[in-house]
Design an enzyme around this catalytic site. Structure first.
Site, PDB file in Angstrom:
ATOM      1  N   LYS A   1       0.822  -1.212   0.000  1.00 61.25           N
ATOM      2  CA  LYS A   1       0.000   0.000   0.000  1.00 61.25           C
ATOM      3  C   LYS A   1       0.858   1.265   0.000  1.00 61.25           C
ATOM      4  O   LYS A   1       1.931   1.285   0.598  1.00 61.25           O
ATOM      5  CB  LYS A   1      -0.915   0.003   1.238  1.00 61.25           C
ATOM      6  CG  LYS A   1      -1.888  -1.160   1.244  1.00 61.25           C
ATOM      7  CD  LYS A   1      -2.535  -1.372   2.589  1.00 61.25           C
ATOM      8  CE  LYS A   1      -3.699  -0.427   2.823  1.00 61.25           C
ATOM      9  NZ  LYS A   1      -4.458  -0.830   4.042  1.00 61.25           N
TER      10      LYS A   1
ATOM     11  N   GLY B   1      -8.349   3.958  -2.986  1.00 59.79           N
ATOM     12  CA  GLY B   1      -8.051   2.613  -3.488  1.00 59.79           C
ATOM     13  C   GLY B   1      -6.884   2.548  -4.460  1.00 59.79           C
ATOM     14  O   GLY B   1      -6.635   1.498  -5.057  1.00 59.79           O
TER      15      GLY B   1
ATOM     16  N   GLU C   1       1.138  -5.028   4.290  1.00 62.20           N
ATOM     17  CA  GLU C   1       0.321  -5.654   5.338  1.00 62.20           C
ATOM     18  C   GLU C   1      -0.072  -7.055   4.897  1.00 62.20           C
ATOM     19  O   GLU C   1      -0.150  -7.336   3.704  1.00 62.20           O
ATOM     20  CB  GLU C   1      -1.009  -4.883   5.519  1.00 62.20           C
ATOM     21  CG  GLU C   1      -0.920  -3.584   6.232  1.00 62.20           C
ATOM     22  CD  GLU C   1      -2.268  -2.861   6.296  1.00 62.20           C
ATOM     23  OE1 GLU C   1      -3.230  -3.284   5.610  1.00 62.20           O
ATOM     24  OE2 GLU C   1      -2.344  -1.873   7.028  1.00 62.20           O
TER      25      GLU C   1
ATOM     26  N   ARG D   1     -11.465  13.941   6.859  1.00 63.27           N
ATOM     27  CA  ARG D   1     -12.395  14.751   6.060  1.00 63.27           C
ATOM     28  C   ARG D   1     -13.824  14.297   6.342  1.00 63.27           C
ATOM     29  O   ARG D   1     -14.037  13.296   7.009  1.00 63.27           O
ATOM     30  CB  ARG D   1     -12.111  14.522   4.569  1.00 63.27           C
ATOM     31  CG  ARG D   1     -12.276  13.064   4.187  1.00 63.27           C
ATOM     32  CD  ARG D   1     -12.276  12.818   2.694  1.00 63.27           C
ATOM     33  NE  ARG D   1     -12.603  11.445   2.391  1.00 63.27           N
ATOM     34  CZ  ARG D   1     -11.735  10.458   2.260  1.00 63.27           C
ATOM     35  NH1 ARG D   1     -10.436  10.696   2.418  1.00 63.27           N
ATOM     36  NH2 ARG D   1     -12.122   9.229   1.985  1.00 63.27           N
TER      37      ARG D   1
HETATM   38  P1  ADP Z   1      -7.644   3.922   0.641  1.00 64.45           P
HETATM   39  O1  ADP Z   1      -7.059   4.961   1.559  1.00 64.45           O
HETATM   40  O2  ADP Z   1      -7.019   3.930  -0.719  1.00 64.45           O
HETATM   41  O3  ADP Z   1      -9.138   3.936   0.633  1.00 64.45           O
HETATM   42  P2  ADP Z   1      -7.597   1.791   2.627  1.00 64.45           P
HETATM   43  O4  ADP Z   1      -6.397   1.482   3.408  1.00 64.45           O
HETATM   44  O5  ADP Z   1      -8.698   2.541   3.322  1.00 64.45           O
HETATM   45  O6  ADP Z   1      -7.195   2.529   1.265  1.00 64.45           O
HETATM   46  O7  ADP Z   1      -8.224   0.459   2.062  1.00 64.45           O
HETATM   47  C1  ADP Z   1      -9.277   0.464   1.131  1.00 64.45           C
HETATM   48  C2  ADP Z   1      -9.803  -0.941   0.954  1.00 64.45           C
HETATM   49  O8  ADP Z   1      -8.740  -1.813   0.524  1.00 64.45           O
HETATM   50  C3  ADP Z   1     -10.347  -1.597   2.214  1.00 64.45           C
HETATM   51  O9  ADP Z   1     -11.680  -1.254   2.474  1.00 64.45           O
HETATM   52  C4  ADP Z   1     -10.218  -3.058   1.844  1.00 64.45           C
HETATM   53  O10 ADP Z   1     -11.210  -3.459   0.932  1.00 64.45           O
HETATM   54  C5  ADP Z   1      -8.897  -3.092   1.104  1.00 64.45           C
HETATM   55  N1  ADP Z   1      -7.772  -3.376   2.036  1.00 64.45           N
HETATM   56  C6  ADP Z   1      -6.918  -2.480   2.578  1.00 64.45           C
HETATM   57  N2  ADP Z   1      -6.025  -3.102   3.382  1.00 64.45           N
HETATM   58  C7  ADP Z   1      -6.306  -4.405   3.352  1.00 64.45           C
HETATM   59  C8  ADP Z   1      -5.760  -5.595   3.978  1.00 64.45           C
HETATM   60  N3  ADP Z   1      -4.704  -5.533   4.779  1.00 64.45           N
HETATM   61  N4  ADP Z   1      -6.334  -6.792   3.701  1.00 64.45           N
HETATM   62  C9  ADP Z   1      -7.419  -6.878   2.879  1.00 64.45           C
HETATM   63  N5  ADP Z   1      -7.971  -5.828   2.247  1.00 64.45           N
HETATM   64  C10 ADP Z   1      -7.437  -4.600   2.477  1.00 64.45           C
END
Ligand code: ADP
Length: 447
Positions: A158, A165, A200, A292
């Site tokens: 990430k 996303g 992660e 936000r």
């Molecule tokens: P963004 O800031 O781009 O929205 P997030 O960290 O909030 O990213 O994650 C968005 C989505 O990505 C989560 O709702 C989930 O669907 C998926 N996701 C993120 N981290 C994980 C993880 N460690 N395992 C499985 N899915 C994940």
């Protein structure tokens, strides 16, 4: 209280903020790009200022132009909405250094929670569960590979500064880890101007459950319950609901307490969201905090009866929260469907263009937050969200039936939208039973 606010945004959220201001007796200044000269929200504002050409970087993302508009119109505060400059710590600081209140947290707090790797570390230090992963940011693909092998596949790479996303890649083995690392790095550099990555464990079949936070400037922090945002395509939300249909009171209390703990430790003020993943064994993990007002905030408004935009404005004006945690009550079930100008049959390809006849749904229990109208042209320059349909009923079953009826009524001619796919989801047995996870759309509706 402020007497005049500028809204540094467009579309439905600009209209949403204007509505709150009107009810509070606050004058509004709306800004717009040349492309948005016919936008409906401009008619509701007290004053409007054109801030440049269509591309966002020369208008809605252009800090000097927005500050000039604020100075010319003599506003006391700026509401950033969501997206664009909403989570830009530099913008928050520039506003304040120009003597204009930024309706949001401090630049410091935005910086802290906006760096997802630092936010993870903060949560860990507070004893809030985080997804097992890299302790720091990643330093090259070979080191990333070692960490991934240590944690065990699958993993997710990430972008530390990521959002929407983007800058995320799931890896199931060594080869996809290396490829995913390089792809995520390139995507993050292009989208966020920062290629810092972390890693992660990839949680299989989780639900996305997030808590709405309100924090005033005197250190009072409360949460307004949760939203289940598991219905996503490409890690972007499509349907959100409150409450989460499977959350028991004990777990809600624990997660809510942890969300408040994080917001408090981050020195957070205003409205914010603490996001968790909830695995099939009901273990939860903090993933990030958003600084936000969120697109999906209306479902929380419907079940709590609070106006979150008004709360943001009151906090920014220095008012103390009137509510204590024990005063927050919840009524019924609310569901939101995001209507995007996209073609679900073509992998959600944007479907810009001129709308023919447009007629939104209504009736008991239905709220529509939108900026589109008959004859309006959806531009490819901006986000594809064109409307949010929100329902509020006593039970989840009646909320689902109400949403199906509302989507059936929604007439939007001339462009493709997510409505037919949303209708299929709302009729799906697993959705009706509340048995969903973040992979649901890909599993049942991928083309
Ligand atoms: P963004 O800031 O781009 O929205 P997030 O960290 O909030 O990213 O994650 C968005 C989505 O990505 C989560 O709702 C989930 O669907 C998926 N996701 C993120 N981290 C994980 C993880 N460690 N395992 C499985 N899915 C994940």
């Amino acid at each position: 209280m402020f007497s005049r606010i500028l809204i540094a945004n467009r579309g439905e959220i600009a209209l949403r903020v204007i509505r709150a201001c009107k009810e509070m007796g606050i004058e509004t200044v709306a800004v717009y790009s040349e492309r948005d000269a016919d936008a409906i929200y401009l008619r509701y504002a007290d004053e409007t200022v054109c801030i440049g050409p269509s591309p966002s970087h020369s208008s809605y993302l252009d800090i000097p132009r927005i500050i000039s508009a604020a100075e010319i119109t003599d506003v006391e505060a700026i509401h950033p909405g969501y997206g664009f400059l909403a989570e830009n710590p530099h913008f928050a600081e520039v506003c304040r250094s120009c003597g204009i209140e930024f309706i949001g947290p401090s630049g410091e707090a935005i910086k802290l929670v906006g760096d997802k790797s630092r936010a993870r570390e903060l949560a860990r230090s507070l004893g809030v569960p985080i997804v097992p992963g890299s302790k720091n940011t990643l330093d090259g693909e070979n080191k990333a590979l070692k960490i991934a092998q240590g944690i065990g596949f699958p993993v997710i790479i990430k972008a530390a500064m990521g959002g929407g996303g983007r800058g995320m890649r799931v890896a199931h083995n060594d080869i996809s880890l290396i490829n995913g690392y390089l792809a995520a790095r390139a995507e993050a550099a292009a989208a966020f101007n920062d290629s810092t990555l972390y890693l992660e464990k990839y949680i299989e079949r989780p639900r996305h459950v997030e808590f709405q936070i309100l924090a005033d400037r005197e250190g009072n922090v409360i949460h307004l319950g949760e939203r289940d945002c598991s219905l996503q395509r490409r890690h972007q939300k499509l349907i959100e609901e409150s409450p989460c249909p499977i959350l028991e009171e004990d777990l809600r209390r624990k997660m809510g307490d942890d969300a408040v703990k994080i917001a408090r430790a981050a020195g957070y003020t205003g409205a914010g969201t603490v996001e968790f993943l909830l695995d099939p064994d009901l273990k939860y993990y903090f993933i990030e905090m958003n600084a936000r007002i969120q697109v999906e905030h209306p479902v929380t408004e419907m079940v709590t009866g609070l106006d979150l935009v008004k709360e943001q404005i009151k906090i920014a004006a220095g008012q103390k929260l009137k509510l204590k945690q024990e005063d927050v009550t919840f009524d019924g079930v609310s569901i939101e469907c995001r209507i995007n100008a996209e073609d679900p049959a073509e992998n959600f390809k944007p479907s810009p263009g001129k709308i023919g006849v447009c007629f939104p749904p209504g009736g008991i229990g239905v709220r529509v937050d939108t900026h589109i109208y008959s004859g309006f042209t959806i531009s490819s320059h901006y986000d594809s969200l064109i409307a949010k349909v929100i329902v509020h009923r006593k039970t989840r079953g009646s909320a689902i039936r109400c949403m199906r009826r509302a989507l059936d009524e929604f007439v939007i001619e001339g462009i493709k939208t997510t409505i037919p796919m949303l209708q299929d989801v709302l009729s799906h047995l697993h959705f009706i039973r509340g048995e969903v996870n973040t992979g649901f759309i890909e599993e049942y509706f991928s083309t």
